[in-house]
Write a protein that holds these residues in place. Structure first.
Motif, short mmCIF file in Angstrom:
data_model
loop_
_atom_site.label_atom_id
_atom_site.label_comp_id
_atom_site.label_asym_id
_atom_site.label_seq_id
_atom_site.Cartn_x
_atom_site.Cartn_y
_atom_site.Cartn_z
N SER A 1 45.78 44.18 37.26
CA SER A 1 44.38 44.13 37.68
C SER A 1 44.24 44.34 39.19
CB SER A 1 43.70 42.83 37.24
OG SER A 1 44.26 41.71 37.88
N ALA A 2 45.27 43.97 39.97
CA ALA A 2 45.24 44.27 41.41
C ALA A 2 45.29 45.78 41.64
CB ALA A 2 46.41 43.59 42.12
N HIS B 1 44.23 37.87 40.50
CA HIS B 1 44.64 39.11 39.85
C HIS B 1 46.13 39.10 39.58
CE1 HIS B 1 40.94 41.51 40.55
NE2 HIS B 1 40.82 40.73 41.60
N GLN C 1 41.63 37.72 45.12
CA GLN C 1 40.78 38.87 45.41
C GLN C 1 40.40 38.92 46.89
OE1 GLN C 1 38.03 40.02 42.45
NE2 GLN C 1 36.55 40.79 43.92
N ARG D 1 38.70 35.33 42.46
CA ARG D 1 39.38 35.76 41.24
C ARG D 1 40.86 35.95 41.52
NH1 ARG D 1 38.96 41.31 37.87
NH2 ARG D 1 40.36 40.62 36.23
N TYR E 1 41.90 47.09 40.82
CA TYR E 1 40.95 46.72 41.87
C TYR E 1 41.14 47.58 43.12
CZ TYR E 1 38.22 43.84 45.05
OH TYR E 1 37.29 43.41 45.96
#
Length: 70
Positions: A17-18, A13, A51, A11, A21
């Motif tokens: 979103s990182a 990011h 990811q 994925r 995560y």
């Protein structure tokens, strides 16, 4: 280091979103980039993170427990 074949299921990011995560703030993500402590790439002018590279960053920071000697 990941291979192109492994990235087909990986994925990608963005900074937000990182941060989600990694369970940290956006500022820490930008600091990790500035200090070159996490691998990143660009999509145009936007930062992106695979990811598997985020996982590698977390794995490198893992601290193993001490074993008890009796």
């Amino acid at each position: 280091m990941t291979t192109a074949g492994a990235r087909t299921t990986d994925r990608l990011h963005d900074v937000d979103s990182a941060a989600v995560y990694l369970r940290c703030g956006r500022r820490l993500v930008y600091r990790l980039v500035a200090e070159r402590r996490v691998r990143f790439t660009y999509a145009g002018r936007s930062l992106r993170f695979w990811q598997t590279d985020l996982d590698a960053y977390l794995d490198a920071r893992t601290v193993e427990p001490l074993t008890a000697k009796h």
